[in-house]
Design a protein around this motif. Structure first.
Motif, mmCIF file in Angstrom:
data_model
loop_
_atom_site.group_PDB
_atom_site.id
_atom_site.type_symbol
_atom_site.label_atom_id
_atom_site.label_comp_id
_atom_site.label_asym_id
_atom_site.label_seq_id
_atom_site.Cartn_x
_atom_site.Cartn_y
_atom_site.Cartn_z
ATOM 1 N N PHE A 114 -3.594 5.296 -2.103
ATOM 2 C CA PHE A 114 -3.211 5.539 -0.717
ATOM 3 C C PHE A 114 -4.264 6.415 -0.037
ATOM 4 O O PHE A 114 -4.681 7.440 -0.576
ATOM 5 C CB PHE A 114 -1.849 6.222 -0.660
ATOM 6 N N ASP A 156 8.145 7.102 -6.180
ATOM 7 C CA ASP A 156 6.735 7.178 -6.542
ATOM 8 C C ASP A 156 6.406 6.122 -7.584
ATOM 9 O O ASP A 156 7.016 6.091 -8.661
ATOM 10 C CB ASP A 156 6.406 8.552 -7.123
ATOM 11 N N ARG A 182 2.140 7.854 -2.759
ATOM 12 C CA ARG A 182 1.926 8.483 -1.454
ATOM 13 C C ARG A 182 1.970 10.009 -1.577
ATOM 14 O O ARG A 182 2.726 10.549 -2.385
ATOM 15 C CB ARG A 182 3.009 8.033 -0.469
ATOM 16 N N SER A 190 -2.420 5.999 8.557
ATOM 17 C CA SER A 190 -3.356 6.169 7.439
ATOM 18 C C SER A 190 -4.068 4.860 7.115
ATOM 19 O O SER A 190 -5.283 4.842 6.875
ATOM 20 C CB SER A 190 -2.609 6.676 6.205
ATOM 21 N N VAL A 194 2.166 6.500 7.477
ATOM 22 C CA VAL A 194 1.613 5.471 6.601
ATOM 23 C C VAL A 194 0.771 4.487 7.406
ATOM 24 O O VAL A 194 -0.369 4.158 7.032
ATOM 25 C CB VAL A 194 2.736 4.722 5.850
ATOM 26 N N HIS A 222 7.607 9.324 8.619
ATOM 27 C CA HIS A 222 6.705 9.083 7.491
ATOM 28 C C HIS A 222 6.146 7.663 7.533
ATOM 29 O O HIS A 222 4.994 7.419 7.144
ATOM 30 C CB HIS A 222 7.441 9.342 6.180
ATOM 31 N N CYS A 246 4.115 11.993 3.521
ATOM 32 C CA CYS A 246 4.586 10.688 4.004
ATOM 33 C C CYS A 246 5.284 9.897 2.905
ATOM 34 O O CYS A 246 5.265 8.675 2.910
ATOM 35 C CB CYS A 246 3.446 9.874 4.615
ATOM 36 N N ARG A 247 5.938 10.598 1.982
ATOM 37 C CA ARG A 247 6.546 9.949 0.834
ATOM 38 C C ARG A 247 7.942 9.401 1.119
ATOM 39 O O ARG A 247 8.418 8.507 0.429
ATOM 40 C CB ARG A 247 6.612 10.944 -0.329
ATOM 41 N N ARG A 298 0.830 -1.202 0.000
ATOM 42 C CA ARG A 298 0.000 0.000 0.000
ATOM 43 C C ARG A 298 0.866 1.255 0.000
ATOM 44 O O ARG A 298 0.462 2.307 -0.509
ATOM 45 C CB ARG A 298 -0.932 0.020 1.224
ATOM 46 N N ALA A 299 2.065 1.150 0.594
ATOM 47 C CA ALA A 299 2.975 2.297 0.640
ATOM 48 C C ALA A 299 3.783 2.445 -0.640
ATOM 49 O O ALA A 299 4.070 3.563 -1.073
ATOM 50 C CB ALA A 299 3.920 2.164 1.838
#
Length: 491
Positions: free
Chosen positions: A475, A458, A54, A72, A69, A65, A58-59, A48-49
């Motif tokens: 996300f 990313d 993201r 979240s 995650v 971060h 929280c990248r 999911r991360a």
């Protein structure tokens, strides 16, 4: 480019964790957090991360971060639970087919992983042979030709010493197209084996190779370069990649052979009048939706929903009771086909096509749907619907959907919120409140959590050749809080 879109082969990423875990019951060893009866596994957390995009807050791969995650993902579970409390007020059965379709896709993928991929072994001699070619990048010119007659003429000209560029200039103008191919590129297997033969020569013409769209490809080798891995770590990594690619190749070959046996003797016959009427209406829809599907990928950061743009219903323009095909002794009406499409959106073998090609590609897509239907029957017969990884995958998508419904209702009541910053300022205290309310039902394995490493790249990971291509839900943008001051720690 800010975002990387990674294409995954249909099973490898999602079910790689199940290869050495044969039990049908969920093991505590793979659980990161429990929220009541809901579960977040270690692999769920990572995927999911890393397999969705993201937000900026929280990248990165630091500890703060990472905690955002986790908050979240837990927040998504909590808002989904809140939505379920309202289910009696907002009953919506329209998503049932979607979730069943996702479950059946997961069953087929797990079946492939466990019955074929996990059982393949590669002798070191075979791996050594491939390892010598794995760093090679081959340069070539190529032609896509409509028929064998044209292929023979081109090969005769080539054998007479006529350059491919000259042939292309006369026929189409300009220079012949060129490309590079690496050993790891996923190509037609016959083509791949020919290009990476140890006996290949510069100037050699290879082919013809039949393509998925029934054209014929000729290749002209113009040269190659071999990259030599110097360090031991690089060589070890390449060796592992080579072994995995060989396993995948062999597993796929055995799987396709099994599928061929499964479908032997089964026939699909189309009712041409109804089919071509259906295809004409469907083509209008699909070409219109093409730009919408492209725009969907750009909405991954905010409130996206995986709209199933391949699900098409033509009941209003084509008689739903008309027989569109006969399969294995039974008749399918237009309504029967549409009901199957609710579970299994069409997957086209050719991603780019003209309108004139659409009817044939639609025929192939329907045939593939029926093939997957038969594979799914085998999966049910062998109990894959009860496997914990399939159930958790379905729960992940259902929970994400429920959470989005809950958040959509909040946004509709707070229309003054116009950007992400305002949204987080609104949601942070609400998530804090839910964390407190559900604290006794939340358990986190902090020892495992501390050891997890995330990348800061990313990516949006999608799969080819499956009805549901997006690997994980987007996300959840719910909280920017990095405190883990709720729940309890598990061993």
């Amino acid at each position: 480019m800010r975002y990387a879109y990674r294409i995954a082969f249909l099973f490898t990423i999602f079910f790689s964790c199940t290869q050495n875990n044969e039990q049908h019951q969920l093991s505590d060893e793979v659980v990161l957090a429990r929220i009541g009866s809901e579960v977040i596994t270690i692999q769920d957390f990572i995927r999911r991360a890393e397999y969705a995009i993201r937000p900026d807050y929280c990248r990165q791969d630091n500890y703060i971060h990472k905690k955002i995650v986790l908050n979240s993902l837990i927040g998504e579970k909590l808002t989904a639970l809140e939505q379920e409390k309202q289910a009696f007020e907002n009953a919506d059965d329209s998503l049932d087919s979607y979730f069943k379709g996702r479950k059946e896709q997961a069953m087929r993928q797990l079946f492939y992983a466990k019955e074929f991929h996990s059982k393949v072994t590669i002798p070191d001699q075979e791996a050594n042979k491939a390892f010598k070619l794995a760093g090679r990048k081959v340069s070539m010119q190529f032609l896509n030709l409509p028929d064998i007659e044209m292929v023979d003429k081109i090969k005769q000209l080539d054998s007479s010493g006529v350059l491919l560029d000259s042939i292309y200039q006369v026929l189409w103008g300009g220079e012949a197209p060129s490309r590079e191919m690496t050993w790891f590129d996923r190509e037609n297997q016959e083509l791949h084996d020919a290009v990476f033969s140890q006996n290949i020569e510069k100037g050699q013409m290879l082919g013809p190779f039949r393509t998925d769209d029934d054209t014929f490809m000729l290749l002209k080798i113009t040269g190659w370069a071999d990259e030599i891995k110097i360090t031991e770590s690089d060589r070890d990594l390449l060796w592992r990649d080579v072994k995995e690619r060989l396993i995948e190749k062999k597993a796929k070959t055995e799987y396709l052979s099994w599928v061929s046996s499964l479908m032997q003797g089964k026939e699909m016959n189309l009712n041409s009048n109804v089919f071509y009427d259906y295809a004409e209406k469907a083509s209008e829809y699909f070409f219109k939706m093409d730009s919408i599907k492209k725009n969907m990928l750009n909405q991954a950061l905010w409130d996206d929903v995986e709209f199933e743009t391949n699900t098409f219903n033509v009941d209003n323009v084509v008689d739903k009771d008309a027989t569109i095909l006969n399969y294995d002794g039974g008749s399918w009406t237009v309504e029967d086909l549409n009901n199957q499409l609710l579970l299994h959106p069409l997957v086209f073998r050719k991603r780019k096509m003209s309108r004139s090609e659409f009817p044939e590609q639609l025929r192939l897509a329907i045939a593939d749907l029926i093939r997957n239907m038969e594979i799914t029957k085998q999966c049910y017969a062998e109990g894959y619907d009860d496997h914990w990884s399939v159930e958790l995958n379905t729960a992940m998508w259902r929970g994400s959907s429920n959470s989005k419904q809950y958040l959509s209702r909040l946004r509709s009541k707070n229309k003054q919120i116009s950007n992400q910053e305002q949204w987080l300022a609104f949601m942070n205290p609400k998530i804090d409140s839910l964390q407190e309310a559900y604290s006794n039902d939340i358990e986190i394995n902090m020892d495992v959590f501390e050891k997890i490493k995330l990348t800061s790249t990313d990516m949006m990971v999608i799969q080819r050749g499956v009805p549901y291509p997006i690997l994980v839900p987007s996300f959840p943008i719910l909280t920017s809080d990095n405190k883990l001051d709720y729940g309890r720690s598990s061993n």
